[in-house]
Design a protein around this motif. Structure first.
Motif, short mmCIF file in Angstrom:
data_model
loop_
_atom_site.label_atom_id
_atom_site.label_comp_id
_atom_site.label_asym_id
_atom_site.label_seq_id
_atom_site.Cartn_x
_atom_site.Cartn_y
_atom_site.Cartn_z
N GLY A 171 36.23 32.00 8.86
CA GLY A 171 35.46 31.24 8.05
C GLY A 171 35.02 32.10 6.62
O GLY A 171 35.99 32.34 5.98
N GLY A 195 30.29 41.01 13.84
CA GLY A 195 31.10 42.16 14.75
C GLY A 195 31.35 41.66 16.12
O GLY A 195 31.86 42.42 16.91
N THR A 197 32.58 37.99 16.60
CA THR A 197 33.27 36.73 16.88
C THR A 197 34.38 36.99 17.65
O THR A 197 35.36 37.53 17.65
N VAL A 235 22.16 30.22 9.30
CA VAL A 235 23.76 30.23 9.89
C VAL A 235 24.74 30.15 8.85
O VAL A 235 25.75 30.95 9.12
N SER A 249 26.48 31.70 5.97
CA SER A 249 26.61 33.14 5.62
C SER A 249 26.70 33.27 3.75
O SER A 249 27.24 32.52 3.31
N GLN A 255 30.25 42.03 1.91
CA GLN A 255 31.74 42.24 2.24
C GLN A 255 32.49 42.40 0.95
O GLN A 255 33.27 43.23 0.81
C1 F6R Z 1 30.05 30.03 7.29
C2 F6R Z 1 30.10 30.92 8.32
C3 F6R Z 1 31.13 31.20 9.33
C4 F6R Z 1 31.22 32.67 9.72
C5 F6R Z 1 32.49 32.81 10.69
C6 F6R Z 1 32.58 34.27 10.76
O1 F6R Z 1 29.06 30.12 6.32
O2 F6R Z 1 28.73 31.61 8.30
O3 F6R Z 1 32.10 30.70 8.79
O4 F6R Z 1 31.75 33.32 8.31
O5 F6R Z 1 31.92 32.04 11.98
O6 F6R Z 1 31.56 34.97 11.43
P1 F6R Z 1 31.67 36.33 11.28
O7 F6R Z 1 31.58 36.94 10.14
O8 F6R Z 1 30.12 36.81 12.29
O9 F6R Z 1 32.73 36.86 12.30
#
Ligand code: F6R
Length: 364
Positions: free
Chosen positions: A56, A105, A107, A153, A155, A162
């Motif tokens: 994502g 951390g 996913t 939700v 990001s 990052q």
């Molecule tokens: C988009 C969003 C998702 C996350 C993805 C990865 O706005 O929030 O696409 O970026 O699910 O999540 P993390 O970064 O927690 O591994």
């Protein structure tokens, strides 16, 4: 607590100058004009190839990092979304560095990819926002972001933090590879430390962006275009818009327009172009002109120089501060987030809890 903000997403967008500064504090030694990294028990200068894996929005941060690392450190970078990496039998040579990027951390696909890379003898580096997370615990090199808890939700602040860490990493790698003079390093440190102020200037466009949300809200489809490190920003812009406003949006490399998507162009499909002035600007402008020649309505996000050259004939323009190319992706993240936010608010969707989405995707 949302403070005086209507949504967590809005609050988190506004926190960016502070949390990016907070994050950069661990990666810059302002007094010595140097990049600072946590201690490493391997030789960064000996790294021959980097594999980046994420999902994502975190994946898009990784794509920006690929441009930076290859440009500054001249180290080849492979990048994959975690769900593909896990199963495509990637060729990983011993001594390679595998870099995982994740807000949570946790996913599932990214964590499984990390374990796969570990089993294949890679050095494991992680950029994570939750220091107690599984990925943080399993890393050889932990590069934390200090964005604080992200509740919305979608990001936002985790993404720009990052990018801040990844810019520092790219510069540090360039130094380890002998590709960066002390002067160039000082220049990068200076520009990175200017990022929070530039983020504030970008946030100052909020009212203008809110006022133009009605131009985008009725659209069924939206295209985002960008080149170089702004190509991943186009992908991020499209993702933000689709996940919270439910408008179908696609991000394209500007030069790919004429290889297909230009067939979609008419006056009902807004095209948002992310193009800070610089060496690639004229190229993107000519792609923009191709869109306009077909009746397409363009929103140009650029700086004063860019808008002076190409702003005429656009449906709208959003002016960003003039910034160094290294921090442009951080700064241009702001209008992209605000536009998605205001379009979603205009449409009355649930900004902080979009349908079908979960904050942390811990199943495959
Ligand atoms: C988009 C969003 C998702 C996350 C993805 C990865 O706005 O929030 O696409 O970026 O699910 O999540 P993390 O970064 O927690 O591994």
């Amino acid at each position: 607590d949302k403070g005086n903000h209507r949504h967590f997403m809005q609050k988190e967008i506004y926190e960016q100058p502070v949390v990016v500064a907070q994050t950069l504090r661990s990666y810059l030694r302002r007094m010595d004009n140097q990049i600072a990294m946590p201690d490493m028990d391997f030789d960064l200068g000996g790294v021959k190839r980097i594999t980046i894996v994420a999902c994502g929005t975190s994946f898009y941060a990784g794509l920006v990092a690929k441009y930076w690392i290859e440009k500054f450190a001249r180290v080849p970078v492979d990048i994959d979304v975690a769900s593909e990496f896990r199963y495509r039998e990637p060729v990983l040579e011993a001594g390679g560095l595998a870099l995982f990027i994740s807000q949570s951390g946790e996913t599932a696909d990214t964590l499984a990819a990390l374990r796969h890379a570990r089993a294949e003898g890679q050095i494991i580096a992680v950029v994570v926002n939750v220091p107690t997370s599984s990925m943080a615990r399993e890393a050889d090199l932990l590069l934390p972001t200090h964005a604080g808890p992200e509740i919305g939700v979608a990001s936002t602040k985790a993404f720009t933090c990052q990018l801040a860490v990844l810019a520092a990493l790219a510069a540090n790698l360039a130094r380890a590879k002998g590709k960066l003079t002390a002067e160039e390093e000082a220049d990068i440190v200076w520009h990175l430390s200017e990022a929070p102020a530039a983020l504030n200037q970008a946030l100052a466009r909020d009212g203008q962006i809110e006022a133009m949300a009605h131009l985008i809200a009725p659209a069924r489809d939206v295209l985002y275009l960008g080149r170089g490190p702004d190509y991943p920003m186009a992908l991020e812009g499209a993702l933000k818009l689709k996940e919270i406003s439910y408008i179908h949006a696609e991000g394209y490399a500007a030069g790919e327009m004429k290889h297909g998507p230009i067939a979609l162009i008419d006056d009902a499909v807004p095209v948002i172009v992310i193009a800070p002035s610089g060496p690639l600007f004229e190229k993107t402008v000519s792609n923009m002109a191709e869109v306009q020649a077909r009746g397409g309505k363009v929103v140009l996000i650029s700086d004063a120089d860019g808008i002076a050259i190409a702003g005429e004939g656009c449906m709208a323009t959003i002016e960003m501060p003039q910034v160094h190319p290294l921090i442009a992706p951080l700064v241009y993240a702001v209008p992209v987030q605000l536009l998605a936010y205001h379009v979603a608010v205009a449409k009355g969707t649930d900004v902080d809890q979009p349908r079908n989405l979960a904050k942390s995707v811990t199943v495959e």
